[in-house]
Design a protein around this motif. Structure first.
Motif, PDB file in Angstrom:
ATOM      1  N   ARG A  35       6.702 -59.009  75.908  1.00  0.00           N
ATOM      2  CA  ARG A  35       6.380 -59.716  74.669  1.00  0.00           C
ATOM      3  C   ARG A  35       7.567 -60.594  74.259  1.00  0.00           C
ATOM      4  O   ARG A  35       8.743 -60.231  74.454  1.00  0.00           O
ATOM      5  CB  ARG A  35       6.042 -58.731  73.556  1.00  0.00           C
ATOM      6  CG  ARG A  35       7.188 -57.835  73.120  1.00  0.00           C
ATOM      7  CD  ARG A  35       6.712 -56.767  72.161  1.00  0.00           C
ATOM      8  NE  ARG A  35       7.784 -55.825  71.822  1.00  0.00           N
ATOM      9  CZ  ARG A  35       7.570 -54.670  71.193  1.00  0.00           C
ATOM     10  NH1 ARG A  35       6.342 -54.291  70.867  1.00  0.00           N
ATOM     11  NH2 ARG A  35       8.586 -53.882  70.904  1.00  0.00           N
ATOM     12  N   PRO A  36       7.323 -61.762  73.690  1.00  0.00           N
ATOM     13  CA  PRO A  36       8.414 -62.666  73.296  1.00  0.00           C
ATOM     14  C   PRO A  36       9.270 -62.020  72.205  1.00  0.00           C
ATOM     15  O   PRO A  36       8.769 -61.281  71.364  1.00  0.00           O
ATOM     16  CB  PRO A  36       7.681 -63.904  72.766  1.00  0.00           C
ATOM     17  CG  PRO A  36       6.295 -63.791  73.301  1.00  0.00           C
ATOM     18  CD  PRO A  36       6.001 -62.332  73.420  1.00  0.00           C
ATOM     19  N   MET A  37      10.560 -62.303  72.232  1.00  0.00           N
ATOM     20  CA  MET A  37      11.432 -61.801  71.185  1.00  0.00           C
ATOM     21  C   MET A  37      11.068 -62.464  69.864  1.00  0.00           C
ATOM     22  O   MET A  37      10.705 -63.646  69.819  1.00  0.00           O
ATOM     23  CB  MET A  37      12.902 -62.058  71.534  1.00  0.00           C
ATOM     24  CG  MET A  37      13.352 -61.389  72.837  1.00  0.00           C
ATOM     25  SD  MET A  37      12.878 -59.632  72.952  1.00  0.00           S
ATOM     26  CE  MET A  37      13.753 -58.948  71.555  1.00  0.00           C
ATOM     27  N   ILE A  38      11.201 -61.705  68.803  1.00  0.00           N
ATOM     28  CA  ILE A  38      10.669 -62.152  67.511  1.00  0.00           C
ATOM     29  C   ILE A  38      11.356 -63.428  67.027  1.00  0.00           C
ATOM     30  O   ILE A  38      10.748 -64.267  66.364  1.00  0.00           O
ATOM     31  CB  ILE A  38      10.802 -61.016  66.470  1.00  0.00           C
ATOM     32  CG1 ILE A  38       9.954 -61.314  65.230  1.00  0.00           C
ATOM     33  CG2 ILE A  38      12.249 -60.780  66.107  1.00  0.00           C
ATOM     34  CD1 ILE A  38       8.474 -61.271  65.496  1.00  0.00           C
ATOM     35  N   TRP A  39      12.652 -63.583  67.344  1.00  0.00           N
ATOM     36  CA  TRP A  39      13.358 -64.773  66.856  1.00  0.00           C
ATOM     37  C   TRP A  39      12.965 -66.041  67.605  1.00  0.00           C
ATOM     38  O   TRP A  39      13.360 -67.135  67.229  1.00  0.00           O
ATOM     39  CB  TRP A  39      14.868 -64.570  66.928  1.00  0.00           C
ATOM     40  CG  TRP A  39      15.405 -64.278  68.303  1.00  0.00           C
ATOM     41  CD1 TRP A  39      15.659 -65.157  69.306  1.00  0.00           C
ATOM     42  CD2 TRP A  39      15.730 -62.983  68.817  1.00  0.00           C
ATOM     43  NE1 TRP A  39      16.132 -64.514  70.414  1.00  0.00           N
ATOM     44  CE2 TRP A  39      16.199 -63.170  70.140  1.00  0.00           C
ATOM     45  CE3 TRP A  39      15.688 -61.689  68.311  1.00  0.00           C
ATOM     46  CZ2 TRP A  39      16.600 -62.113  70.934  1.00  0.00           C
ATOM     47  CZ3 TRP A  39      16.107 -60.638  69.100  1.00  0.00           C
ATOM     48  CH2 TRP A  39      16.556 -60.856  70.406  1.00  0.00           C
ATOM     49  N   LYS A  40      12.190 -65.888  68.680  1.00  0.00           N
ATOM     50  CA  LYS A  40      11.732 -67.055  69.426  1.00  0.00           C
ATOM     51  C   LYS A  40      10.542 -67.738  68.757  1.00  0.00           C
ATOM     52  O   LYS A  40      10.245 -68.898  69.034  1.00  0.00           O
ATOM     53  CB  LYS A  40      11.324 -66.632  70.844  1.00  0.00           C
ATOM     54  CG  LYS A  40      12.462 -66.066  71.700  1.00  0.00           C
ATOM     55  CD  LYS A  40      13.477 -67.126  72.064  1.00  0.00           C
ATOM     56  CE  LYS A  40      14.512 -66.582  73.028  1.00  0.00           C
ATOM     57  NZ  LYS A  40      15.503 -67.612  73.396  1.00  0.00           N
TER      58      LYS A  40
END
Length: 521
Positions: A35-40
């Motif tokens: 899953r993509p990192m949240i800050w991305k």
């Protein structure tokens, strides 16, 4: 939580994460590894992603048997019971046999350069031997965040009090008491009249007396020592100026001896110089003050010479500025006041710096110093003022006329006020009601001097009830089981507890915004 069969193959290569554009809110990726990192995510989409994950909850698959670790000497494995211990944040990833922290992922700001900091966000944790560290780490992190949020709210309360005071006069009410851990705590309460004419008393801070700032933290004293340092630096900055200072002293001493104003003898009247105040020894400030008083005339002469003959305009301007300060009554008064105070505390400083000093002698010296300072405060004003006046007269420094009566349009305002107010403001029984009615009728603009006088009278403290209530609250917050509570944490708790009315006016969103803006997490 669904029951799934275990997958033993955990040796797969690390997979690439999805791009934020590839993930839809309606189809959340539950696999922490891809899953993509949240800050991305774009800020406009990030909050919705966080809300969707919080609503779905952490990924907690229940298996019949979890795979053992690769350590054959201590074979351990994940336990399903840990989901019950940490139901709100613990996530388990079957394929790699690792755990993650869902809130850590959702509220992370960016990747850390330290691998250990990313264990519960990117890399996963699987050291089952140290699983007890998970709980300890999370509890510690929660406590830190709780204290930070508490401090944010307490700071907002204090800023609100400052905003209510504005530039109005206020009175500081101070009282002290012992807390549960036998520390001397000083309560600070501010009394003022708000913009609507209401008298307010607001608890502002608790200060541990052992941490009360030294006298140099007082702005006026700090300003004095800054000016003193500037004078010493300019006069003694070069060998040429040092020689001029010595020469001026010789001329002065010769003149005094010729007029029988200075005694002569072996070792007397030796040439000296202005002493600098050191940062490590407070007694050096006393010597610096005394040296300037002793060499005031020659210092003034050197500054005049630099003002007239300085090599650059910057030197001349700087010398002119400090010479103007040196010739002011305010500086001379502060100079002699510091000499009197430091003359008393000098013995105390020297005694406390001795290695062989015992506690009984130290307590005796402290008690003596306190008595002498109190005596100076009660009975030393007239004598100090007389010394300052004689010094100013000797060096031709202007002395303000302190017996001059303050004149203003106050008498005219009183005359109009006495005729006008009884016709408009009736049934007013107290000063507080009068102040409020003047504000309501906008008469405070017409009779601004009268309004200022009333506000100043109302600002004067009448009792210490507010500080006593602060001590009562302290006994509720800091009890025997919490006797090791830090001073800052105690103060933040009390500010919010005592001024709960102000704290209740702040929204959760404003607290979160302030908390987020303080530092990256």
């Amino acid at each position: 939580m669904n029951t799934l069969a275990p997958q033993q193959d955990s040796s797969k290569s690390k997979r690439l994460r999805l791009n934020p554009e590839q993930m839809k809110i309606c189809h959340l990726v539950r696999d922490p590894e891809i899953r993509p990192m949240i800050w991305k995510f774009h800020p406009s989409k990030r909050d919705k992603i966080c809300q969707a994950y919080l609503k779905a909850g952490p990924n907690q698959p229940i298996l019949d048997k979890y795979p053992f670790s690769s350590d054959t000497s201590h074979r351990r494995r994940f336990q399903a019971s840990w989901f019950e211990l940490y139901p709100s944040w613990l996530e388990y990833f079957i394929e790699d046999d690792v755990v993650y922290c869902l809130p850590c992922y959702l509220f992370a700001m960016e990747s850390s350069i330290y691998t250990g900091s990313n264990a519960f966000i990117e890399n996963g944790f699987r050291n089952w031997k140290k699983v007890a560290l998970i709980e300890a780490m999370m509890k510690a992190r929660v406590r830190i965040i709780e204290k930070e949020i508490l401090h944010v709210l307490a700071t907002m309360v204090r800023n609100s009090i400052r905003k209510d005071i504005r530039d109005a006069k206020f009175c500081i009410i101070i009282d002290e008491a012992c807390d549960e851990s036998k520390k001397e705590q000083m309560a600070i309460v501010l009394r003022f009249v708000d913009v609507d004419g209401f008298v307010r008393e607001r608890f502002f801070d608790f200060v541990h007396l052992a941490l009360v700032a030294a006298s140099r933290e007082v702005l006026q004293i700090h300003e004095f020592f800054t000016q003193l340092t500037a004078i010493v630096n300019i006069v003694g900055t070069s060998c040429k100026r040092h020689d001029q200072l010595q020469e001026a002293q010789e001329i002065k001493n010769a003149k005094l001896i010729a007029n029988d104003e200075l005694e002569t003898g072996q070792g007397a009247n030796q040439m000296g110089t202005l002493q600098r105040a050191g940062d490590t020894r407070w007694s050096s400030h006393f010597h610096s003050v005394c040296s300037l008083i002793r060499m005031f005339t020659v210092t003034h002469t050197i500054l005049n010479n630099i003002t007239d003959d300085g090599t650059t305009s910057a030197q001349r301007g700087e010398a002119y500025g400090v010479n103007k300060v040196l010739s002011s009554f305010e500086f001379i008064f502060s100079l002699h006041l510091m000499k009197e105070i430091m003359g008393i505390t000098k013995i105390l400083c020297q005694a406390l710096q001795q290695k062989s000093q015992d506690i009984l002698n130290a307590m005796h010296v402290v008690s003596t110093s306190k008595l002498l300072l109190q005596k100076l405060r009660d009975n030393g004003w007239c004598n100090l003022l007389e010394i300052v006046k004689k010094f100013c007269e000797k060096h031709e420094i202007d002395i303000p006329d302190m017996s001059t009566q303050y004149t203003d349009s106050f008498e005219c305002s009183i005359a109009h006020y006495a005729f006008d107010i009884p016709n408009h403001l009736k049934d007013v029984g107290t000063l507080s009601e009068l102040c409020q009615r003047l504000k309501e009728t906008e008469k405070s603009r017409t009779y601004h001097l009268v309004d200022r006088l009333i506000r100043n009278v109302l600002t004067l403290p009448v009792s210490t009830a507010t500080t006593e209530r602060a001590f009562s609250a302290m006994k509720i917050v800091k009890i025997r089981l919490r006797s090791k509570m830090a001073d800052e944490f105690l103060t933040d708790n009390l500010v919010i507890y005592i001024e709960k009315e102000i704290a209740a006016t702040f929204s959760i969103d404003s607290i979160i915004d302030d908390f987020e803006s303080r530092k990256k997490r």
